[in-house]
Scaffold this active site. Structure first.
Site, mmCIF file in Angstrom:
data_model
loop_
_atom_site.group_PDB
_atom_site.id
_atom_site.type_symbol
_atom_site.label_atom_id
_atom_site.label_comp_id
_atom_site.label_asym_id
_atom_site.label_seq_id
_atom_site.Cartn_x
_atom_site.Cartn_y
_atom_site.Cartn_z
ATOM 1 C CG ASP B 346 -0.088 0.044 2.584
ATOM 2 O OD1 ASP B 346 0.857 -0.886 2.600
ATOM 3 O OD2 ASP B 346 -0.451 0.796 3.491
ATOM 4 C CD GLU B 347 -0.678 5.033 3.144
ATOM 5 O OE1 GLU B 347 -1.507 6.034 3.287
ATOM 6 O OE2 GLU B 347 -0.091 4.384 3.931
ATOM 7 C CB ILE B 348 3.858 2.983 -3.961
ATOM 8 C CG1 ILE B 348 3.861 1.566 -3.856
ATOM 9 C CG2 ILE B 348 5.393 3.432 -4.507
ATOM 10 C CD1 ILE B 348 4.606 0.886 -2.821
#
Lengths: 589, 589
Positions: B346-348
């Site tokens: 998640d959340e690159i």
């Protein structure tokens, strides 16, 4: 920067010999660099008004460390407690202190306490000033305090200065300290849900560690009457949640005594004439609209019988109301030596009184609801004053839109009003009317907000495409963060003269959705935020809000409270604590 | 009403002899009156799919009460635990049960357990069906279950049916029960703040009592790496918060074993390639943008290096990244028998990868950030599959606006996506793309929301005239109340076929502002709300949401959890519990 001139002249009264030190102190505030080292080393919460520690040097605490003091029935237990804490705590700071152990300083053998006025009782406005000095060369530290209660504040400061194993303590350190506000409190509601005596004692102990001094005990309400009143035993016997959920006189005595040993006043509130449904279990005849469904079917909000479920207002027209209530007031005054008596008097709901037949007749004959409240106040306030008490009421008696009384019924010299609505606006109204104010703004100081509503069939939570927006169903939501509490200035918008009428503030924990399982985390560390703001302010030497700097200190203090047995909630990932400054942002939100 | 036809045919496979009973049961759902008496008497949470108790009769539990069952390594400890609980709990319901002790029923001597398939392992989709019958005349109760894990559900139900001192238990009672959703979980983040093994075990125990079956352990993140990975010991040694804040293989084994004995799968998440700052303590060379200030001065939100303080993404271009990560994956697969492996993903944050020189070259040469993520997934997912694992990723790999990968890299038969943004919209996107979904919508299922922001210098809290409005500074505020959680339908807006791809849901406790001091109250009883919705739904027999009726039952269950040692927070004043219905409103808000 702080007004050191004023402080020094006040200080001179007590400690003329160290006036020079205060002048140095003021200079140091102008050139604050040397004191900054303390922030990365040893933390005192709330931050003292003045702390000088030019060189980050420390010495060890002697294994035979003792505290000497004059004899005093409440100070001696405090000293014994602090001595045990100091000897055994071995606080391990989260950020390793950058402190050197002085090779030339002897181990600290003694903390010697001097008290200027040993007889001053614990009451509003008592002088809590103290000065603490730990020299580099002697083996004795000195704590000089205006009163016993100031000495307790100084003992707490000293205890927070000790860390490590073996215990170390700074040397070449000087503290001068006194609170900005005299009234610094926590209100706990023990009616909606019950708290054990231990929970209350633990809360008072944590308050003392945060230099708070008033435990405002909202004992009774519509939901339960958990107090055994000797002259009216039926109230507690029938109105409490059960025989194991009553405070007996012995419990009260224990709590009051504990408060005295911790420098915390125990201020009782018997909320009336509203919020009295529980009284009807013993005396149904004195309670209007008791045990009714709070919101009659088909009616609008204005016609509700109560502000929330749990109906019942004392009936001001029934002589028996005063017979019972005066017995309660007299016994409470006996149980609580505190010179303030909180009478409540908030949230008189028109629909409740209107539901009572005798009151209906009174209204039909031309009477008004405000006259009813005046009758009530006029029949009880003089009695409270006769017991040598100052009355505290919630602001509603003066500021409610519908039911309020003429100020002539509220003598300014004997009446204090506690504000909870409309933020600083109502504080202003109270002090501009000439009353002293205690600030418990629900927008800033209500600890219960932000956990939703407690109504069983609240359909606003039944949404699928978006969650509840806004306050999430909590009337006073959102949750008040520690920063919200820390930043609030309780005299905002007031003239200097008016500000003097603000005695202080109280955070409030209403217990619709709180009980012993969560009490520590609901109260702490958010209440620590208020404690610092009311003690030494929320601004740095340049006048800027110091909340960013306070974050790291509050983190450290929160962990120390946890290790002292208070389950305060965390405010950041531990990573932030270990990486100071990295959890800031350069872009304000 | 529920689809009893479908259930009965499924049921027939296991229990053909009591098909008749199921038909009766269905009829009883149409005429539900007799079962209602249970609600005012004895509460089972989550409410069983079907419970028949036509006459409110009970008998005493024999002092020699025992449980007999086939031998099974995980069931026997569960039986021993429940036997002890049943014999010693003596639950005292808040509302006195309106139950008569049957004069004709003998004391209950034995609960006899039969299991259809004793070999079924604890994994996704295992049959948790059970049936429980306590006749009026025999001294034996029967629990028949499809599997060992269904038997554990039935044991929990039985334990909740016992109350009082001496212990009583209903007779003439029949339960048929099975979950609506196979995946019912709690996600706990142990990286931002650390939790002791005991906290995790207590959480799993409470999950089991709520018939939840997946403990999703978000073990690592940017803040700390609290796991001792045998092949990569430096990660935990250097990346954890300290030697006393690491889970050793023996701790993991204990937790996994405890989970098996409670019917709770332990699903590990090693979040990568984002959320990996802590890996840099051991291997700085494989982590882009490690240990940098998360929001460079002067930059906008889009140029942040991390979604919150704590920077660092694994570098997909460094071969060593995969060497280390594969060691971790292999060891984690060894430590956790669970067939699902959560890879995070998640959340690159573009700014982080862009801060790395090698990645800058890659981008300069025409590469894209999404290609980087594809490289990462393509270099790790096949390896995870080779270990006979199904991969779970957060939805971002498919749905992120900026950096996402082509579905061809995510084989649908081996990949499950966990949704957290945009409520039901993203669930729909996932299942319409043909993937199985686990629902953890931040708008409904995030337990951490509503406690403000944790940034040290968040100036939005510095207001005087009004408090923070809206979400109070919490990105996913307001606080998700138990009602919000209870009412959410995780297949909202989906076709019947698409809904089959929704495996279930998980509440999530991210730990920026949570740690052991508050874990019980943050998770419970709100997670109980999800537990019932995912087990037997949130609607009554008429298809209406049953949140009002559930309030009284959840209250009772909350108090029972507290007495079992789980510090669940209260949802109402005790007064509401003792006055059922009085804390409703006739006017919806």
């Amino acid at each position: 920067m702080r007004n050191c001139e004023g402080k020094s002249s006040m200080f001179q009264v007590f400690f003329p010999s160290i006036l020079k030190f205060v002048i140095i102190a003021c200079l140091t505030l102008i050139f604050p660099a040397p004191t900054l080292s303390l922030q990365s080393a040893i933390n005192v919460w709330p931050k003292p008004i003045l702390l000088l520690w030019p060189k980050p040097l420390a010495t060890f605490l002697s294994p035979n460390f003792t505290i000497s003091s004059p004899n005093h029935q409440y100070l001696i237990p405090a000293i014994n407690r602090y001595l045990r804490l100091i000897q055994t705590e071995h606080h391990n700071p989260l950020v390793t202190p950058s402190v050197n152990i002085s090779t030339s300083s002897p181990p600290l053998q003694t903390l010697t306490i001097n008290i200027i006025d040993l007889t001053a009782p614990l009451q509003h406005g008592v002088n809590e000033t103290y000065a603490l000095s730990i020299s580099e060369v002697g083996a004795t530290a000195y704590l000089t305090a205006a009163t016993t209660w100031g000495a307790m504040r100084g003992l707490e400061t000293f205890s927070q200065l000790v860390w490590g194993d073996p215990s170390a303590v700074p040397v070449g350190l000087y503290v001068w300290d006194a609170p900005l506000f005299a009234h610094r409190g926590v209100m706990l509601d023990t009616s909606r849900n019950y708290y054990g005596v231990d929970d209350i004692l633990r809360t008072i102990e944590a308050m003392s560690a945060n230099k708070l001094n008033v435990f405002h005990w909202h004992i009774t309400d519509s939901h339960s009457f958990p107090l055994m009143v000797p002259s009216e035993p039926e109230l507690g016997a029938k109105g409490s949640y059960g025989p194991d959920m009553i405070y007996f006189p012995s419990d009260v005595a224990k709590i009051v005594q504990f408060g005295l040993e911790h420098g915390v006043r125990v201020l009782p509130e018997i909320d009336s004439p509203g919020h009295t449904g529980s009284w009807a279990e013993a005396y149904p005849e004195i309670v209007a609209c008791a045990n009714m469904f709070w919101w009659p079917a088909g009616s609008q909000g204005d016609d509700r019988l109560a502000s929330e479920p749990g109906t019942g207002h004392l009936n001001p027209l029934n002589p028996k109301t005063y017979q019972v209530l005066k017995n309660v007031i007299r016994d409470v005054a006996m149980l609580f030596p505190e010179p303030f008596y909180h009478g409540g008097a908030d949230e008189i709901i028109p629909g409740c009184w209107k539901a009572d037949p005798t009151i209906q007749t009174f209204l039909f004959d031309g009477g008004t609801l405000s006259q009813l409240l005046e009758t009530f106040v006029n029949s009880t306030l003089p009695y409270i004053l006769s017991l040598n008490r100052t009355v505290v009421y919630w602001e509603d008696v003066l500021l409610d839109e519908n039911i309020k009384i003429d100020p002539s019924f509220l003598p300014r010299e004997h009446t204090i009003l506690q504000t909870w609505n409309n933020g600083s606006n109502n504080t202003k109204k109270i002090v501009e009317a000439g009353y002293r104010a205690i600030v418990s703004s629900s927008e800033f100081y209500y600890l219960d907000c932000g956990h939703g509503n407690f109504l069983g069939n609240d359909s606003q939570y039944d949404q699928q495409t978006t969650a509840n927006s806004g306050n999430g169903g909590s009337w006073c939501g959102p949750f008040k963060t520690w920063q919200t509490i820390y930043n609030y200035d309780i005299t905002y918008g007031l003239s200097e003269d008016d500000a003097k009428l603000v005695l202080g503030g109280e955070v409030a924990l209403w217990s619709e959705q709180a009980d012993p399982t969560v009490v520590d985390a609901r109260i702490w560390p958010r209440t620590s935020a208020m404690a610092e703001t009311l003690w030494s302010g929320n601004r740095d030497e340049t006048g800027k809000k110091r909340y960013a700097e306070a974050t790291d200190r509050l983190n450290e203090w929160r962990y120390r409270m946890v290790s002292r047995g208070i389950k305060a909630e965390p405010i950041q990932p531990l990573w932030c604590v270990k990486n100071p400054g990295m959890c800031n942002t350069v872009n304000p939100f």
